[in-house]
Design an enzyme around this catalytic site. Structure first.
Site, PDB file in Angstrom:
ATOM      1  N   ALA A 128       1.515  16.590  -4.836  1.00 32.46           N
ATOM      2  CA  ALA A 128       0.965  16.096  -6.531  1.00 32.46           C
ATOM      3  C   ALA A 128       2.432  16.672  -6.564  1.00 32.46           C
ATOM      4  O   ALA A 128       2.893  17.415  -7.348  1.00 32.46           O
ATOM      5  CB  ALA A 128      -0.393  16.734  -6.905  1.00 32.46           C
ATOM      6  N   SER A 135       5.035  15.438  -6.745  1.00 36.22           N
ATOM      7  CA  SER A 135       6.541  15.490  -6.017  1.00 36.22           C
ATOM      8  C   SER A 135       7.504  14.597  -6.521  1.00 36.22           C
ATOM      9  O   SER A 135       8.251  14.373  -6.098  1.00 36.22           O
ATOM     10  CB  SER A 135       6.019  15.727  -4.906  1.00 36.22           C
ATOM     11  OG  SER A 135       5.577  14.290  -4.094  1.00 36.22           O
ATOM     12  N   LYS A 172       6.072  11.049  -5.374  1.00 39.10           N
ATOM     13  CA  LYS A 172       6.472  10.422  -3.786  1.00 39.10           C
ATOM     14  C   LYS A 172       5.809   8.643  -4.873  1.00 39.10           C
ATOM     15  O   LYS A 172       7.142   8.164  -3.757  1.00 39.10           O
ATOM     16  CB  LYS A 172       4.741  11.291  -3.178  1.00 39.10           C
ATOM     17  CG  LYS A 172       3.689  10.836  -3.826  1.00 39.10           C
ATOM     18  CD  LYS A 172       2.701  11.567  -2.525  1.00 39.10           C
ATOM     19  CE  LYS A 172       1.159  12.490  -3.557  1.00 39.10           C
ATOM     20  NZ  LYS A 172       1.833  12.709  -4.245  1.00 39.10           N
ATOM     21  N   ALA A 207      -4.457  -0.049  -5.154  1.00 34.74           N
ATOM     22  CA  ALA A 207      -5.134   1.186  -5.581  1.00 34.74           C
ATOM     23  C   ALA A 207      -6.320   1.620  -5.786  1.00 34.74           C
ATOM     24  O   ALA A 207      -7.270   0.425  -5.001  1.00 34.74           O
ATOM     25  CB  ALA A 207      -4.751   1.301  -7.346  1.00 34.74           C
ATOM     26  N   THR A 208      -6.448   2.351  -4.824  1.00 36.22           N
ATOM     27  CA  THR A 208      -7.494   3.800  -4.151  1.00 36.22           C
ATOM     28  C   THR A 208      -8.484   4.208  -5.174  1.00 36.22           C
ATOM     29  O   THR A 208      -9.813   3.785  -4.774  1.00 36.22           O
ATOM     30  CB  THR A 208      -7.534   3.939  -2.760  1.00 36.22           C
ATOM     31  OG1 THR A 208      -6.672   5.305  -3.003  1.00 36.22           O
ATOM     32  CG2 THR A 208      -6.383   3.411  -1.828  1.00 36.22           C
ATOM     33  N   HIS A 245      -1.118   4.124 -15.181  1.00 39.06           N
ATOM     34  CA  HIS A 245      -0.228   3.521 -14.303  1.00 39.06           C
ATOM     35  C   HIS A 245      -0.167   2.207 -13.922  1.00 39.06           C
ATOM     36  O   HIS A 245       0.442   2.284 -13.799  1.00 39.06           O
ATOM     37  CB  HIS A 245      -1.029   4.221 -12.780  1.00 39.06           C
ATOM     38  CG  HIS A 245      -0.993   5.795 -12.814  1.00 39.06           C
ATOM     39  ND1 HIS A 245       0.321   6.041 -12.280  1.00 39.06           N
ATOM     40  CD2 HIS A 245      -1.544   6.588 -12.493  1.00 39.06           C
ATOM     41  CE1 HIS A 245       0.263   7.016 -11.883  1.00 39.06           C
ATOM     42  NE2 HIS A 245      -0.596   8.185 -12.798  1.00 39.06           N
ATOM     43  N   GLU A 283      -7.417  -3.854  -6.690  1.00 39.93           N
ATOM     44  CA  GLU A 283      -8.364  -2.090  -6.737  1.00 39.93           C
ATOM     45  C   GLU A 283      -9.315  -2.298  -5.858  1.00 39.93           C
ATOM     46  O   GLU A 283      -9.830  -3.335  -5.222  1.00 39.93           O
ATOM     47  CB  GLU A 283      -8.753  -2.030  -8.141  1.00 39.93           C
ATOM     48  CG  GLU A 283      -7.692  -2.086  -9.077  1.00 39.93           C
ATOM     49  CD  GLU A 283      -8.647  -1.393 -10.362  1.00 39.93           C
ATOM     50  OE1 GLU A 283      -9.786  -1.349 -10.529  1.00 39.93           O
ATOM     51  OE2 GLU A 283      -7.404  -1.424 -11.696  1.00 39.93           O
ATOM     52  N   ASP A 326      -1.495   3.135  -3.087  1.00 42.04           N
ATOM     53  CA  ASP A 326      -1.128   4.760  -3.908  1.00 42.04           C
ATOM     54  C   ASP A 326      -3.055   4.901  -4.145  1.00 42.04           C
ATOM     55  O   ASP A 326      -3.763   4.100  -4.909  1.00 42.04           O
ATOM     56  CB  ASP A 326      -0.741   4.564  -4.988  1.00 42.04           C
ATOM     57  CG  ASP A 326      -0.887   6.094  -5.546  1.00 42.04           C
ATOM     58  OD1 ASP A 326      -0.619   7.182  -4.413  1.00 42.04           O
ATOM     59  OD2 ASP A 326       0.413   5.631  -6.341  1.00 42.04           O
TER      60      ASP A 326
END
Length: 184
Positions: free
Chosen positions: A11, A13, A15, A34-35, A50, A62, A84
């Site tokens: 989390a 990090s 990425k 996006a999930t 975001h 989405e 993501d």
């Protein structure tokens, strides 16, 4: 040849920032798949923040559950698709009582067949900490770990991000300009 990519990290990090830079440099028509589901006020704020941060650079799609179908559909219009994130997708599948192993197998098959678009998968590495104290959390950790292993086999490039620094675990290291991560 289209090279699919798996980007792992803890989390916060770096990425996602790393994956976004890869996506922007990899294609002219990037999509952000996006999930996440905004089920509470904090998550709604996070999702909106975001979206606002990437609005000009990505088309946002989405899809919390039907990831393979969404990838196939998105590949008709986009040359690179950033997903993501996989751990939220796995959570969504668990909550919906869907078969996670089957969904991961379907995703793997889709990636193998998808040749027209580069797919960049982002996921949280959750297996580096202590063993969770409850069965559901252990199940989640095990499913995420199995998914990561399966997808790492399929993806051409696998990167692990720590403190904003990418380590290439498999495949090609990104160019220096791509390797720099700048968090907003």
């Amino acid at each position: 040849m289209t090279r699919h990519v798996l980007v792992l990290g803890g989390a916060r990090s770096g990425k996602t920032a790393f994956a976004e830079q890869l996506a922007i440099r990899s294609g002219s028509r990037p999509a952000y798949l996006a999930t996440a589901e905004a089920l509470d006020a904090e998550m709604r704020d996070r999702v909106e923040s975001h979206k606002a941060g990437r609005a000009a650079r990505f088309t946002t799609i989405e899809e919390p559950l039907a990831l393979s179908d969404a990838l196939v559909k998105a590949s008709a219009e986009h040359d690179v698709i950033l997903v993501d994130c996989l751990t939220l997708w796995i959570t969504n599948l668990l909550v919906a009582n869907d078969d996670v192993a089957k969904a991961v197998s379907e995703l793997g098959a889709t990636l193998v067949q998808l040749k027209t678009s580069k797919v960049i998968l982002v996921s949280n590495e959750v297996g580096l900490g202590i063993v969770p104290d409850n069965a559901m959390a252990r199940t989640f950790r095990d499913l995420a770990g199995a998914a990561h292993q399966r997808l790492a086999e399929i993806c051409d490039d696998v990167h692990f991000i720590v403190a904003g620094l990418p380590m290439t675990l498999k495949g090609e290291a990104p160019a220096q300009a791509e390797a720099r991560i700048h968090e907003a």
